[in-house]
Scaffold this motif. Structure first.
Motif, PDB file in Angstrom:
ATOM      1  N   SER A   6       0.836  -1.199   0.000  1.00 56.89           N
ATOM      2  CA  SER A   6       0.000   0.000   0.000  1.00 56.89           C
ATOM      3  C   SER A   6       0.870   1.247   0.000  1.00 56.89           C
ATOM      4  N   ILE A   7       0.517   2.195  -0.868  1.00 57.03           N
ATOM      5  CA  ILE A   7       1.250   3.459  -0.923  1.00 57.03           C
ATOM      6  C   ILE A   7       1.137   4.201   0.405  1.00 57.03           C
ATOM      7  N   SER A   8      -0.014   4.089   1.043  1.00 57.47           N
ATOM      8  CA  SER A   8      -0.245   4.810   2.301  1.00 57.47           C
ATOM      9  C   SER A   8       0.612   4.282   3.442  1.00 57.47           C
ATOM     10  N   ASP A   9       1.122   3.034   3.296  1.00 56.76           N
ATOM     11  CA  ASP A   9       1.960   2.446   4.348  1.00 56.76           C
ATOM     12  C   ASP A   9       3.423   2.850   4.236  1.00 56.76           C
ATOM     13  N   ALA A  10       3.790   3.485   3.132  1.00 53.94           N
ATOM     14  CA  ALA A  10       5.192   3.846   2.910  1.00 53.94           C
ATOM     15  C   ALA A  10       5.617   4.956   3.856  1.00 53.94           C
ATOM     16  N   LEU A  11       6.850   4.854   4.331  1.00 49.55           N
ATOM     17  CA  LEU A  11       7.406   5.886   5.199  1.00 49.55           C
ATOM     18  C   LEU A  11       7.809   7.113   4.388  1.00 49.55           C
ATOM     19  N   ASP A  12       7.900   8.226   5.070  1.00 47.19           N
ATOM     20  CA  ASP A  12       8.346   9.469   4.468  1.00 47.19           C
ATOM     21  C   ASP A  12       9.575   9.937   5.232  1.00 47.19           C
ATOM     22  N   GLU A  13      10.618  10.375   4.504  1.00 46.60           N
ATOM     23  CA  GLU A  13      11.867  10.746   5.177  1.00 46.60           C
ATOM     24  C   GLU A  13      11.695  11.908   6.147  1.00 46.60           C
ATOM     25  N   LYS A  14      10.763  12.825   5.857  1.00 45.80           N
ATOM     26  CA  LYS A  14      10.549  13.959   6.761  1.00 45.80           C
ATOM     27  C   LYS A  14       9.992  13.488   8.100  1.00 45.80           C
ATOM     28  N   MET A  15       9.132  12.498   8.042  1.00 45.52           N
ATOM     29  CA  MET A  15       8.572  11.950   9.281  1.00 45.52           C
ATOM     30  C   MET A  15       9.658  11.229  10.073  1.00 45.52           C
ATOM     31  N   VAL A  16      10.524  10.486   9.380  1.00 43.95           N
ATOM     32  CA  VAL A  16      11.624   9.798  10.046  1.00 43.95           C
ATOM     33  C   VAL A  16      12.558  10.815  10.696  1.00 43.95           C
ATOM     34  N   THR A  17      12.868  11.889   9.975  1.00 42.01           N
ATOM     35  CA  THR A  17      13.712  12.957  10.516  1.00 42.01           C
ATOM     36  C   THR A  17      13.099  13.547  11.781  1.00 42.01           C
ATOM     37  N   LYS A 302      18.964  14.522   8.277  1.00 42.82           N
ATOM     38  CA  LYS A 302      18.165  14.435   7.042  1.00 42.82           C
ATOM     39  C   LYS A 302      18.698  13.338   6.124  1.00 42.82           C
ATOM     40  N   ASP A 303      20.025  13.298   5.975  1.00 40.39           N
ATOM     41  CA  ASP A 303      20.638  12.316   5.079  1.00 40.39           C
ATOM     42  C   ASP A 303      20.453  10.886   5.579  1.00 40.39           C
ATOM     43  N   ILE A 304      20.679  10.673   6.875  1.00 36.57           N
ATOM     44  CA  ILE A 304      20.549   9.309   7.400  1.00 36.57           C
ATOM     45  C   ILE A 304      19.085   8.883   7.416  1.00 36.57           C
ATOM     46  N   SER A 305      18.177   9.836   7.549  1.00 36.07           N
ATOM     47  CA  SER A 305      16.742   9.529   7.505  1.00 36.07           C
ATOM     48  C   SER A 305      16.343   8.974   6.146  1.00 36.07           C
ATOM     49  N   VAL A 306      16.944   9.509   5.091  1.00 36.58           N
ATOM     50  CA  VAL A 306      16.664   9.013   3.739  1.00 36.58           C
ATOM     51  C   VAL A 306      17.076   7.548   3.624  1.00 36.58           C
ATOM     52  N   LEU A 307      18.283   7.232   4.106  1.00 32.19           N
ATOM     53  CA  LEU A 307      18.762   5.854   4.060  1.00 32.19           C
ATOM     54  C   LEU A 307      17.871   4.939   4.890  1.00 32.19           C
ATOM     55  N   ILE A 308      17.510   5.371   6.084  1.00 33.86           N
ATOM     56  CA  ILE A 308      16.683   4.555   6.983  1.00 33.86           C
ATOM     57  C   ILE A 308      15.307   4.294   6.392  1.00 33.86           C
ATOM     58  N   TYR A 309      14.662   5.339   5.878  1.00 36.91           N
ATOM     59  CA  TYR A 309      13.295   5.142   5.391  1.00 36.91           C
ATOM     60  C   TYR A 309      13.270   4.252   4.147  1.00 36.91           C
ATOM     61  N   LYS A 310      14.309   4.333   3.310  1.00 32.08           N
ATOM     62  CA  LYS A 310      14.346   3.495   2.119  1.00 32.08           C
ATOM     63  C   LYS A 310      14.560   2.021   2.481  1.00 32.08           C
ATOM     64  N   ILE A 311      15.413   1.754   3.467  1.00 29.35           N
ATOM     65  CA  ILE A 311      15.622   0.379   3.904  1.00 29.35           C
ATOM     66  C   ILE A 311      14.380  -0.165   4.600  1.00 29.35           C
ATOM     67  N   LEU A 312      13.752   0.661   5.441  1.00 30.49           N
ATOM     68  CA  LEU A 312      12.536   0.211   6.136  1.00 30.49           C
ATOM     69  C   LEU A 312      11.386  -0.017   5.179  1.00 30.49           C
ATOM     70  N   ASN A 313      11.288   0.792   4.142  1.00 29.11           N
ATOM     71  CA  ASN A 313      10.253   0.571   3.133  1.00 29.11           C
ATOM     72  C   ASN A 313      10.468  -0.765   2.425  1.00 29.11           C
ATOM     73  N   LYS A 314      11.744  -1.093   2.147  1.00 33.91           N
ATOM     74  CA  LYS A 314      12.047  -2.394   1.546  1.00 33.91           C
ATOM     75  C   LYS A 314      11.670  -3.529   2.505  1.00 33.91           C
ATOM     76  N   ALA A 315      11.972  -3.334   3.800  1.00 27.83           N
ATOM     77  CA  ALA A 315      11.641  -4.359   4.798  1.00 27.83           C
ATOM     78  C   ALA A 315      10.133  -4.551   4.892  1.00 27.83           C
ATOM     79  N   SER A 316       9.383  -3.467   4.817  1.00 28.41           N
ATOM     80  CA  SER A 316       7.924  -3.529   4.909  1.00 28.41           C
ATOM     81  C   SER A 316       7.332  -4.234   3.702  1.00 28.41           C
ATOM     82  N   ILE A 317       7.866  -3.942   2.524  1.00 28.34           N
ATOM     83  CA  ILE A 317       7.365  -4.559   1.298  1.00 28.34           C
ATOM     84  C   ILE A 317       7.662  -6.043   1.267  1.00 28.34           C
TER      85      ILE A 317
END
Length: 318
Positions: A6-17, A302-317
């Motif tokens: 689900s698109i709505s389940d995807a994390l956003d880097e700003k929220m992670v930050t 901000k930079d590490i949040s991008v890395l974290i959210y992309k890895i977590l999105n992969k884990a969720s999928i």
């Protein structure tokens, strides 16, 4: 049939930050352990961090190729018997990307050739597969998996994600999506270390500074209660109850003691460290450098949040 993500389940880097900034003291010990150990390992390979950066820049061309062509390569496949062929790499390209003088890049490539890591045939560069053992990220994979796992725990506590992911689950996610995740990992690596090199002058000084701040950030008094990034900055300079001596820093980083002494003195003069009567070195961020440190830290989150959210999105999928 597998359920579509689900698109709505995807994390956003700003929220992670935002969450990392709010729970910064819970996040930062794992972060500084990760960045400190990575640069110490980089130095251990050739006793020259910039030479290691040149090598991983060349290896990163594989990830760029996979990313460009939509190819997914897992960890085991990437490190299986292979020799990487790079069609053409110009010295000026490496120099500009890593902000290292052209002559220094040329000299480092010649040394890597003499070591048998690189081989050149006309305009082509071949990276011998033995070099892949040099850059195989065993410790880095463990540390980044733990960091992302800790981040998922914090996000779960803040009701931003439904599930917590263990370090093992994150590690498996990264391995299964290695070409994607490590491309993002190297993006963070290059931006973080090169940005700090501009401030401190060289990567060996940064290695020492990161060890000092990692020692300070592990203070239990900073971990037992929730502290946001603003409060953490105010307290961190006084967190070191026991500093590090030059010999300990040398033993841990592998940097010769005379060099450590010289670079510690540089950190003290710049306002990032202090030395007590017992010659113990600890973190001390003076007001004159606080604003620069604050801006750098904000960009880092901000930079590490991008890395974290992309890895977590992969884990969720997955």
């Amino acid at each position: 049939m597998n359920k579509l993500p689900s698109i709505s389940d995807a994390l956003d880097e700003k929220m992670v930050t935002s969450v990392i900034n709010k729970k910064f003291n819970n996040f930062v010990p794992a972060f500084y352990k990760f960045v400190s150990e990575w640069i110490i390992n980089a130095y251990s390979n050739f006793k020259d961090i910039e030479m290691y950066m040149v090598l991983i820049y060349l290896v990163n061309n594989d990830f760029k190729f996979y990313r460009k062509n939509g190819i997914q390569v897992d960890y085991n496949t990437f490190y299986k018997d292979k020799t990487l062929e790079i069609e053409e790499i110009k010295i000026i390209e490496i120099s500009e990307a890593l902000e290292i003088p052209k002559e220094s890049v040329r000299r480092k490539i010649i040394i890597l050739e003499k070591l048998g890591v690189l081989k050149r045939s006309r305009k082509k560069i071949f990276i011998d597969r033995t070099a892949y053992e040099t850059v195989r990220p065993k410790r880095a994979l463990k540390n980044i998996s733990y960091l992302v796992s800790i981040s998922s725990k914090i996000l779960k506590q803040e009701n931003k994600i439904p599930n917590f992911f263990s370090s093992e689950e994150i590690s498996n996610t990264i391995k299964n999506n290695f070409s994607f995740c490590w491309y993002e990992f190297y993006k963070f690596i290059f931006s973080y270390y090169l940005r700090w090199r501009k401030i401190l002058g060289d990567l060996e000084t940064l290695s020492i500074a990161l060890l000092i701040i990692s020692n300070a950030s592990s203070n239990k008094d900073l971990i037992i209660q929730d502290i946001d990034i603003v409060k953490w900055r105010k307290r961190i300079s006084h967190a070191d109850k026991v500093g590090l001596n030059s010999m300990s820093i040398s033993d841990i980083t592998g940097i010769p003691r005379p060099t450590v002494v010289r670079k510690v003195n540089s950190l003290i003069k710049q306002g990032y460290a202090r030395m007590d009567k017992k010659k113990l070195i600890s973190l001390s961020i003076e007001k004159k450098v606080f604003s620069n440190t604050q801006k750098m830290q904000e960009q880092t989150v901000k930079d590490i949040s991008v890395l974290i959210y992309k890895i977590l999105n992969k884990a969720s999928i997955n």
